[in-house]
Design an enzyme around this catalytic site. Structure first.
Site, PDB file in Angstrom:
ATOM      1  N   GLU A 110      50.860  41.932  49.962  1.00 27.30           N
ATOM      2  CA  GLU A 110      50.303  40.575  50.035  1.00 27.30           C
ATOM      3  C   GLU A 110      49.719  40.056  48.726  1.00 27.30           C
ATOM      4  OE1 GLU A 110      47.705  40.282  53.444  1.00 27.30           O
ATOM      5  OE2 GLU A 110      49.354  40.505  54.855  1.00 27.30           O
ATOM      6  N   ASP A 111      50.043  40.675  47.597  1.00 25.97           N
ATOM      7  CA  ASP A 111      49.522  40.146  46.330  1.00 25.97           C
ATOM      8  C   ASP A 111      50.207  38.840  45.942  1.00 25.97           C
ATOM      9  OD1 ASP A 111      47.914  42.317  46.348  1.00 25.97           O
ATOM     10  OD2 ASP A 111      48.804  43.330  44.628  1.00 25.97           O
TER      11      ASP A 111
END
Length: 855
Positions: free
Chosen positions: A430-431
């Site tokens: 989820e970066d």
């Protein structure tokens, strides 16, 4: 030349608080270890998992700790060297041997090898390791880099500066427990030459009839040759000896294996594992040996244009078999990793396999797991999606950190690349979503990697340069995916490419789970719904157990054991939208949350697996529920709690991922009788019926529909809606669309009709069943079940469940944890006996039932 000697340094370890002058050395509780385990062992801190004790131990993570041992060493022969190998130090560690500093470490995920030949003594070698606070060191690093745009979801931004398990800073399912210590083994090695690496590059022909295996061994220091042996089930398959290259120190041989024993995912074949063994030779002396277990398989990630829909597919193919990857996401199984036994890892993975799951995703905020975890996946046929350890933030990228990350990636890919279960590496969790949410710079068209470091999203260099290069070099045949979710540089919510995290149920727009069919993606690598854990698990963390005054759902202690922001509102939202429920008694409230989770997750699998429609139409190639497990006793999204107690959703997922399943959905249509009226509106409720066949055989079945009035129990409909229906292999098949069968139309009878669908083979055997209820369930006038029966069979191998009216969500319960059910949370209809397998039961076993509407 003498063989390599390996001496575990696992005895006589002591620890103390380094920044407290009057602190005394005390023996450790185990080895490897960490400071919380040792402090708890001596009663110096309370169990952080009980009550709110987490708050009482926060000082531990801000203190400095020293570990030491004293050991004897054998003589080091002339020309040999002595090395101390540290498999893992958590995290900022200064290592001193006999008064000499031999190592400064700042990366939990990095192993270290330090030559100590000149420092070692025959007796009384004192090895001292001092650990600084990772939190305080991280805070200093943040201060030293003010130009970076620090930010993250979960935990504190100091975690982004530290190469340590990110969940130690706390997450929305776990406590803040900043550990330190020698968390993996330490050993002393004495050798003149050794094997430092052994790996195999395997290629299986498309025909599956032949495999080539190129095996490489890497030697450190001088030796002559390497003998390679390959065996299967103890029988030698091939052997060959190769000279070591004087420059590279490598020896390589290639084998061709006809009719190879191929490794398959669970349910699609067996999991044979070949043993490859390298023996280092100096003259006639066997100096060292190294062995690995490998599996021979073709594994591909298929991303290609689809028929009839935009975008590209995203699914895995193993040995030419398209795999619908139903599965789950894995977090570390404990906050204190050293106490997770090999047996516990196996038990966890076995639960995954027995739950009809094909894939497990090792999430990027934990650790590169222990070999025992991947060994279990290899043995049980579970595919592994492996994240690199970055999650939910904007990571910095100063030069020393980048070099540490490069080494981290290299060492861990080398350590794990022999496992056939690992079919994909992904750069982060989820970066890229964090980058989007914060408006950080990302221009996918810009391929100048050095320029990325000058933007406010420098971590792109990590994911698309460093990690991509490491994987291309070390595991070129395994797909690398820059992040999860990620899809060719497009928005991470784009459902037509790559993978997505579908959090618009629970998070986001908080959709109804009945709308999961509109929330599908090409591969859904996260989605979920919370539920309370087993009541026994709650009692285990309450300080006074069953007698605790906080033993109710909204208590501060129970609330403390749910770390998700806004969890009260969201659990209440989905409960109140769907069920009639009450907070008391606790046992039934827990049941209602688990029923809610079970219905939600089953809906997702049922609707998304429908989109696995055959070659060229793989509109959804997999779904991984968040999450498999817990790291402590907690209310979370897990489907099995910390103590390996399955929640009821575990069983609903298991049913939906069965080899053959059937699904129904209801749709209500409003039809005004003319253009302008709002009075004369016909309401039509239809059902759509489909089947899923994940086997590799075409099946011929009949589809039978039956219906009952939920209030009277009267059967109102029974018909074979499809006879001799062909279910093509490995895809879904549409069966029928029809009005909900009612006795009288336009009087609202649809809201009291329960419809059951059955697939029956030509011998009359039931292959699949599904019971569809009007929704929301809170509107249904559920009756107290007449003659609800749940009885053990005479041989105690099964429980037979039946009733005279439809009963929603019958859960079997037993006080004895040794009694395990093969299925649970079943819907019962009149005239049918549902048989559920059971293990561990006996003549004194008492089975109880719980169901929707009993309170």
């Amino acid at each position: 030349m003498a063989p390599r000697v390996v001496i575990p340094l696992d005895q006589n370890w002591e620890f103390r608080q380094a920044d407290k002058p009057d602190s005394k050395f005390l023996p450790v509780s185990q080895f490897p270890t960490n400071v919380h385990l040792d402090l708890q062992h001596h009663g110096l801190i309370p169990d952080p998992f009980i009550g709110k004790n987490e708050l009482l131990v926060q000082w531990v993570g801000e203190a400095q700790w020293t570990y030491r041992t004293v050991f004897a060493a054998p003589p080091v022969p002339e020309g040999a060297r002595a090395v101390i190998a540290f498999d893992g130090l958590d995290t900022f560690a200064t290592v001193v041997l006999n008064g000499t500093t031999i190592l400064e470490s700042d990366n939990m995920f990095l192993p270290h090898r330090v030559e100590v030949t000149s420092v070692l003594k025959a007796e009384g070698n004192e090895l001292v390791i001092t650990f600084d606070s990772a939190y305080l060191r991280g805070c200093k690093l943040v201060e030293q880099h003010p130009n970076h745009k620090w930010g993250c979801w979960n935990g504190d931004v100091s975690r982004l500066a530290v190469r340590k398990a990110q969940y130690h800073w706390g997450w929305d399912w776990g406590p803040t427990l900043l550990t330190c210590g020698p968390w993996r083994p330490v050993h002393l090695e004495i050798y003149e030459s050794r094997l430092s690496d052994l790996y195999a590059e395997t290629v299986v022909d498309k025909s599956l009839k032949r495999a080539s295996v190129k095996v490489t061994a890497v030697a450190e220091r001088r030796a002559d040759r390497v003998r390679f042996d390959i065996a299967l089930d103890g029988q030698q398959v091939a052997t060959e000896t190769a000279e070591l290259d004087a420059t590279s120190g490598e020896a390589t041989v290639s084998f061709l294996i006809d009719s190879p024993a191929l490794w398959y995912p669970v349910r699609y074949g067996k999991q044979p594992l070949y043993d490859i063994r390298a023996t280092l030779l100096a003259g006639d002396d066997e100096v060292d040996t190294l062995s690995k277990r490998i599996g021979l398989r073709r594994a591909e990630l298929i991303q290609r244009p689809l028929e009839g829909q935009p975008g590209t597919s995203f699914f895995f193919e193993v040995n030419n078999i398209r795999i619908y990857c139903g599965g789950s996401d894995w977090i570390p199984a404990d906050n204190f990793i050293p106490r997770i036994s090999r047996r516990r890892y196996y038990d966890w993975v076995r639960l995954v396999a027995e739950g009809n799951q094909f894939m497990i995703r090792v999430w990027g905020g934990g650790i590169y797991e222990e070999q025992a975890f991947y060994d279990a996946c290899d043995e049980l046929g579970i595919l592994v999606w492996q994240d690199f350890m970055f999650g939910c933030g904007n990571y910095p990228a100063w030069p020393a950190l980048l070099e540490s990350i490069r080494r981290e990636a290299t060492e861990n890919v080398k350590r794990l690349r022999h496992h056939p279960s690992i079919v994909i590496w992904a750069g982060n969790n989820e970066d890229y979503q964090y980058q989007e949410s914060e408006g950080l710079t990302y221009d996918y068209a810009n391929k100048d990697a050095e320029s990325w470091l000058k933007t406010d999203f420098p971590a792109r260099y990590i994911y698309e340069k460093i990690l991509a290069d490491v994987c291309a070099d070390l595991v070129p045949s395994t797909p690398y995916h820059p992040g999860s979710p990620w899809g060719a540089g497009l928005n991470t919510h784009d459902a037509t490419v790559g993978d997505i995290h579908q959090w618009n149920v629970w998070h986001g727009t908080q959709e109804k789970w009945q709308n999961f069919d509109r929330l599908v993606g090409r591969f859904v690598s996260e989605f979920g719904m919370q539920a309370f854990p087993a009541v026994k698990t709650i009692d285990a963390y309450l300080p006074l157990g069953r007698d605790d005054p906080d033993r109710y759902p909204q208590s501060s202690t129970v609330d403390f054991h749910n770390k998700a922001e806004g969890h009260e509102r969201r659990i209440a939202l989905y409960l109140v939208e769907n069920l009639r429920y009450a907070p008391d008694p606790l046992e039934h409230f827990v049941y209602c949350t688990q029923l809610m989770q079970g219905e939600c997750l089953a809906s997702a699998y049922r609707l998304w697996k429908r989109e696995w429609r055959g070659p060229g139409r793989e509109y959804c190639g997999g779904a991984l529920v968040w999450q498999t497990n817990d790291c402590w006793p907690v209310t979370s999204w897990s489907i099995v709690d910390y103590y390996l107690r399955p929640k009821l959703a575990y069983f609903t997922v298991k049913r939906e991922m069965a080899p053959v399943s059937i699904g129904i959905t209801r749709r209500t249509h409003l039809h005004p009788r003319d253009r302008h009226t709002r009075v004369n509106v016909d309401v039509k409720t239809q059902i759509e019926v489909w089947a899923s066949n994940l086997t590799l055989e075409d099946l011929t079945v009949d589809c039978v529909l039956k219906a009952w009035d939920v209030e009277s129990g009267e059967e109102t409909f029974s018909e074979t809606v499809a006879a001799a229906l062909l279910l093509r292999e490995n895809r879904s098949t549409e069966i029928a669309a029809l009005d909900v069968p009612v006795r009288q139309k336009n009087v609202g009878e649809e809201g009291r009709i329960v419809v059951a669908a059955y697939l029956v083979d030509k011998e009359g055997r039931q292959m699949a069943r599904y019971v569809n209820w009007p929704e929301p369930l809170k509107y249904v006038h559920l009756q107290k079940p007449r003659a609800l029966r749940a009885q053990l069979t005479a041989d105690y191998s099964a429980v037979e469940v039946s009733a005279e009216v439809p009963v929603k969500g019958v859960a079997l319960e037993c006080e004895d944890d040794g009694v395990r059910f093969d299925d649970n949370l079943v819907d019962i209809v009149p005239g049918e006996v549902v048989t559920i397998g059971v293990s561990g039961a006996g003549k004194d076993t008492k089975i109880e039932t719980r169901y929707l509407g009993m309170i």
